[in-house]
Design a protein around this motif. Sequence first.
Motif, PDB file in Angstrom:
ATOM      1  N   LEU A   9       0.830  -1.209   0.000  1.00 24.50           N
ATOM      2  CA  LEU A   9       0.000   0.000   0.000  1.00 24.50           C
ATOM      3  C   LEU A   9       0.865   1.260   0.000  1.00 24.50           C
ATOM      4  CD1 LEU A   9      -2.871  -1.046   2.440  1.00 24.50           C
ATOM      5  CD2 LEU A   9      -2.966  -0.859  -0.062  1.00 24.50           C
ATOM      6  N   ILE A  10       1.993   1.207   0.718  1.00 23.24           N
ATOM      7  CA  ILE A  10       2.942   2.325   0.691  1.00 23.24           C
ATOM      8  C   ILE A  10       3.521   2.492  -0.715  1.00 23.24           C
ATOM      9  CG2 ILE A  10       5.173   3.155   1.544  1.00 23.24           C
ATOM     10  CD1 ILE A  10       4.510   1.778   4.216  1.00 23.24           C
ATOM     11  N   ALA A  11       3.864   1.359  -1.335  1.00 26.05           N
ATOM     12  CA  ALA A  11       4.405   1.391  -2.699  1.00 26.05           C
ATOM     13  C   ALA A  11       3.403   2.000  -3.670  1.00 26.05           C
ATOM     14  CB  ALA A  11       4.774  -0.029  -3.148  1.00 26.05           C
ATOM     15  N   ILE A  12       2.147   1.593  -3.555  1.00 26.28           N
ATOM     16  CA  ILE A  12       1.106   2.106  -4.455  1.00 26.28           C
ATOM     17  C   ILE A  12       0.925   3.613  -4.270  1.00 26.28           C
ATOM     18  CG2 ILE A  12      -1.371   2.010  -4.979  1.00 26.28           C
ATOM     19  CD1 ILE A  12      -1.179  -1.021  -4.169  1.00 26.28           C
ATOM     20  N   PHE A  13       0.965   4.078  -3.021  1.00 26.59           N
ATOM     21  CA  PHE A  13       0.829   5.513  -2.752  1.00 26.59           C
ATOM     22  C   PHE A  13       1.958   6.299  -3.420  1.00 26.59           C
ATOM     23  CE2 PHE A  13       2.305   9.099  -0.148  1.00 26.59           C
ATOM     24  CZ  PHE A  13       1.210   9.946  -0.275  1.00 26.59           C
ATOM     25  N   THR A  35       1.701   5.960  -7.435  1.00 31.70           N
ATOM     26  CA  THR A  35       0.575   6.688  -8.020  1.00 31.70           C
ATOM     27  C   THR A  35       0.790   8.196  -7.927  1.00 31.70           C
ATOM     28  OG1 THR A  35      -0.871   4.878  -7.324  1.00 31.70           O
ATOM     29  CG2 THR A  35      -1.926   6.935  -8.008  1.00 31.70           C
ATOM     30  N   THR A  36       1.263   8.649  -6.778  1.00 32.84           N
ATOM     31  CA  THR A  36       1.537  10.080  -6.611  1.00 32.84           C
ATOM     32  C   THR A  36       2.570  10.552  -7.630  1.00 32.84           C
ATOM     33  OG1 THR A  36       1.082   9.908  -4.233  1.00 32.84           O
ATOM     34  CG2 THR A  36       2.279  11.854  -4.980  1.00 32.84           C
ATOM     35  N   ALA A  37       3.627   9.758  -7.819  1.00 30.06           N
ATOM     36  CA  ALA A  37       4.690  10.121  -8.759  1.00 30.06           C
ATOM     37  C   ALA A  37       4.165  10.210 -10.190  1.00 30.06           C
ATOM     38  CB  ALA A  37       5.826   9.115  -8.676  1.00 30.06           C
ATOM     39  N   THR A  38       3.384   9.209 -10.611  1.00 27.52           N
ATOM     40  CA  THR A  38       2.896   9.214 -11.994  1.00 27.52           C
ATOM     41  C   THR A  38       1.903  10.350 -12.234  1.00 27.52           C
ATOM     42  OG1 THR A  38       1.257   7.525 -11.351  1.00 27.52           O
ATOM     43  CG2 THR A  38       3.284   6.760 -12.403  1.00 27.52           C
ATOM     44  N   LEU A  39       1.111  10.693 -11.225  1.00 33.73           N
ATOM     45  CA  LEU A  39       0.188  11.824 -11.371  1.00 33.73           C
ATOM     46  C   LEU A  39       0.946  13.152 -11.455  1.00 33.73           C
ATOM     47  CD1 LEU A  39      -2.718  10.812  -8.951  1.00 33.73           C
ATOM     48  CD2 LEU A  39      -2.812  10.970 -11.453  1.00 33.73           C
ATOM     49  N   PRO A  68      12.278  10.362  -7.716  1.00 35.10           N
ATOM     50  CA  PRO A  68      12.622   9.572  -6.521  1.00 35.10           C
ATOM     51  C   PRO A  68      11.421   8.818  -5.948  1.00 35.10           C
ATOM     52  CG  PRO A  68      13.683  11.722  -6.407  1.00 35.10           C
ATOM     53  CD  PRO A  68      12.735  11.761  -7.572  1.00 35.10           C
ATOM     54  N   MET A  69      10.228   9.427  -5.964  1.00 29.28           N
ATOM     55  CA  MET A  69       9.041   8.738  -5.463  1.00 29.28           C
ATOM     56  C   MET A  69       8.703   7.541  -6.342  1.00 29.28           C
ATOM     57  SD  MET A  69       6.479  11.824  -4.277  1.00 29.28           S
ATOM     58  CE  MET A  69       5.293  10.677  -3.587  1.00 29.28           C
ATOM     59  N   LEU A  70       8.850   7.714  -7.644  1.00 31.43           N
ATOM     60  CA  LEU A  70       8.602   6.607  -8.573  1.00 31.43           C
ATOM     61  C   LEU A  70       9.563   5.459  -8.295  1.00 31.43           C
ATOM     62  CD1 LEU A  70       6.795   6.128 -11.174  1.00 31.43           C
ATOM     63  CD2 LEU A  70       8.856   6.649 -12.477  1.00 31.43           C
ATOM     64  N   THR A  71      10.801   5.793  -7.999  1.00 25.21           N
ATOM     65  CA  THR A  71      11.811   4.780  -7.716  1.00 25.21           C
ATOM     66  C   THR A  71      11.500   4.030  -6.423  1.00 25.21           C
ATOM     67  OG1 THR A  71      13.462   6.169  -8.805  1.00 25.21           O
ATOM     68  CG2 THR A  71      14.279   4.394  -7.410  1.00 25.21           C
ATOM     69  N   ILE A  72      11.106   4.758  -5.375  1.00 21.94           N
ATOM     70  CA  ILE A  72      10.779   4.114  -4.096  1.00 21.94           C
ATOM     71  C   ILE A  72       9.596   3.166  -4.258  1.00 21.94           C
ATOM     72  CG2 ILE A  72       9.970   4.515  -1.736  1.00 21.94           C
ATOM     73  CD1 ILE A  72      11.471   7.215  -1.832  1.00 21.94           C
ATOM     74  N   GLY A  73       8.560   3.612  -4.974  1.00 22.95           N
ATOM     75  CA  GLY A  73       7.420   2.736  -5.225  1.00 22.95           C
ATOM     76  C   GLY A  73       7.817   1.498  -6.001  1.00 22.95           C
ATOM     77  N   GLY A  74       8.668   1.672  -7.011  1.00 16.44           N
ATOM     78  CA  GLY A  74       9.099   0.546  -7.836  1.00 16.44           C
ATOM     79  C   GLY A  74       9.911  -0.471  -7.060  1.00 16.44           C
ATOM     80  N   ILE A  75      10.852   0.002  -6.218  1.00 12.83           N
ATOM     81  CA  ILE A  75      11.695  -0.937  -5.469  1.00 12.83           C
ATOM     82  C   ILE A  75      10.866  -1.690  -4.439  1.00 12.83           C
ATOM     83  CG2 ILE A  75      12.499   0.591  -3.611  1.00 12.83           C
ATOM     84  CD1 ILE A  75      14.664  -1.880  -5.602  1.00 12.83           C
ATOM     85  N   LEU A  76       9.803  -1.044  -3.900  1.00 17.27           N
ATOM     86  CA  LEU A  76       8.909  -1.745  -2.969  1.00 17.27           C
ATOM     87  C   LEU A  76       8.069  -2.799  -3.688  1.00 17.27           C
ATOM     88  CD1 LEU A  76       7.603   0.819  -0.321  1.00 17.27           C
ATOM     89  CD2 LEU A  76       8.479  -1.479   0.115  1.00 17.27           C
ATOM     90  N   PHE A  77       7.678  -2.523  -4.927  1.00 15.59           N
ATOM     91  CA  PHE A  77       6.982  -3.553  -5.710  1.00 15.59           C
ATOM     92  C   PHE A  77       7.878  -4.782  -5.873  1.00 15.59           C
ATOM     93  CE2 PHE A  77       4.121  -0.270  -7.950  1.00 15.59           C
ATOM     94  CZ  PHE A  77       3.041  -0.609  -7.157  1.00 15.59           C
ATOM     95  N   LEU A  78       9.139  -4.539  -6.209  1.00 17.71           N
ATOM     96  CA  LEU A  78      10.059  -5.660  -6.380  1.00 17.71           C
ATOM     97  C   LEU A  78      10.253  -6.412  -5.067  1.00 17.71           C
ATOM     98  CD1 LEU A  78      12.116  -7.239  -8.134  1.00 17.71           C
ATOM     99  CD2 LEU A  78      13.851  -5.617  -7.361  1.00 17.71           C
ATOM    100  N   ILE A  79      10.469  -5.683  -3.986  1.00 17.95           N
ATOM    101  CA  ILE A  79      10.765  -6.306  -2.704  1.00 17.95           C
ATOM    102  C   ILE A  79       9.589  -7.134  -2.203  1.00 17.95           C
ATOM    103  CG2 ILE A  79      11.094  -5.776  -0.231  1.00 17.95           C
ATOM    104  CD1 ILE A  79      13.049  -3.605  -1.078  1.00 17.95           C
ATOM    105  N   THR A  80       8.369  -6.654  -2.398  1.00 10.77           N
ATOM    106  CA  THR A  80       7.216  -7.417  -1.920  1.00 10.77           C
ATOM    107  C   THR A  80       6.970  -8.675  -2.745  1.00 10.77           C
ATOM    108  OG1 THR A  80       5.740  -5.998  -3.221  1.00 10.77           O
ATOM    109  CG2 THR A  80       6.032  -5.458  -0.886  1.00 10.77           C
ATOM    110  N   ASN A  81       7.502  -8.715  -3.958  1.00 11.02           N
ATOM    111  CA  ASN A  81       7.442  -9.933  -4.760  1.00 11.02           C
ATOM    112  C   ASN A  81       8.663 -10.823  -4.529  1.00 11.02           C
ATOM    113  OD1 ASN A  81       5.022  -9.870  -6.601  1.00 11.02           O
ATOM    114  ND2 ASN A  81       5.862  -7.860  -7.032  1.00 11.02           N
TER     115      ASN A  81
END
Length: 496
Positions: free
Chosen positions: A102-106, A109-113, A131-144
Amino acid sequence: MAGQGLPLHVATLLTGLLECLGFAGVLFGWPSLVFVFKNEDYFKDLCGPDAGPIGNATGQADCKAQDERFSLIFTLGSFMNNFMTFPTGYIFDRFKTTVARLIAIFFYTTATLIIAFTSAGSAVLLFLAMPMLTIGGILFLITNLQSYHPQIGNLFGQHRSTIITLYNGAFDSSSAVFLIIKLLYEKGISLRASFIFISVCSTWHVARTFLLMPRGHIPYPLPPNYSYGLCPGNGTTKEEKETAEHENRELQSKEFLSAKEETPGAGQKQELRSFWSYAFSRRFAWHLVWLSVIQLWHYLFIGTLNSLLTNMAGGDMARVSTYTNAFAFTQFGVLCAPWNGLLMDRLKQKYQKEARKTGSSTLAVALCSTVPSLALTSLLCLGFALCASVPILPLQYLTFILQVISRSFLYGSNAAFLTLAFPSEHFGKLFGLVMALSAVVSLLQFPIFTLIKGSLQNDPFYVNVMFMLAILLTFFHPFLVYRECRTWKESPSAIA
């Protein structure tokens, strides 16, 4: 994995691969996005009065401040990609899968908007968005796929290593997303429309979080009747978790003999050593040098590729576009990723057989399996740097190929070496430390780019020579590991 759980596991695997492929590592397609930003006149006010009617195309030297601004944005984004590995890993460990996603999605999404509604007049917001896009992306990878809780790979038992490698390859390949955005832009679809679409995809991320992902971690090996998502009986009982942990320890002990079993005196010394004793060891220091130098060169190349191609093409933006597309296509490295894992698996099997026959230290021969991978990564990077240093445009096709293969080897070799060279109880901390320190080193890419654009008058020759010498220095790391392995084989009591 048999029975009714199989479709769910396969759905989790395939959607996870799609998530990493489409979202996790898009930052590294930066050259494609820079091309679009320049066409949209982002930071064009930084160009000098003689930049010409089409900005950077005919007066590249006059637009060096614009190039520096784009380089700085990429520097910050790539820094966050590595530096945030440790804190985001902690978030995942502490708050488990659902909260981390959920943190990653926040963030994502904020970065892309922000990017979607940014214009040339508000281009400075890219310093926040990337940087926000990067943090969200690395969390997507880590949760998988988390370094010490290999989430999705745990669902597939004996195929675990293959799955983990595929996820890393998907992360690298997601840089092609910015190429797709660039191609759509050239067909008349606006940058805003593309990023709004990516923002809307967050609904899919949310659905996957609650329907196809566990609330906690996926254990390895899987306990009986393990289920998650929409399935009843979500999660595992305390007894099942304890059983899974016990079986995991048994599996590890079968794969590698502990140092204590092989050499009691040395093994006990190793158990008493603290995390900091490993963090300040020569082995870790040279590994940090190896990773930092190679990674810095990769980041500098990606962050300055648009400027490099513009210079080589003499300002011909059509040729710059063609070579930018070629670079992005070669980044589809999901097919390259398994090569390094296959090499190391084969070598590990070979050395384990040798250990059983000769009675050699299993720790030594396992560590020896990393030497060819470390050396080959350095060799690939040296070839990549050499080709990039030759100002001939057609040769850059070979540069792009060597770059993606070298990068796919780099991070696999890094994780494998840390796994085999240090005790498992310190792996997470050492992995986070080496990524954070290498991220600090990666900040050098911006002053180096500024040096090229300023004092060196857009001639990167001396910087390229400096990097090739530094890359030659990285060969010292596999050499020292090889020497250490030989010492261990000849004198097992020397293990420390």
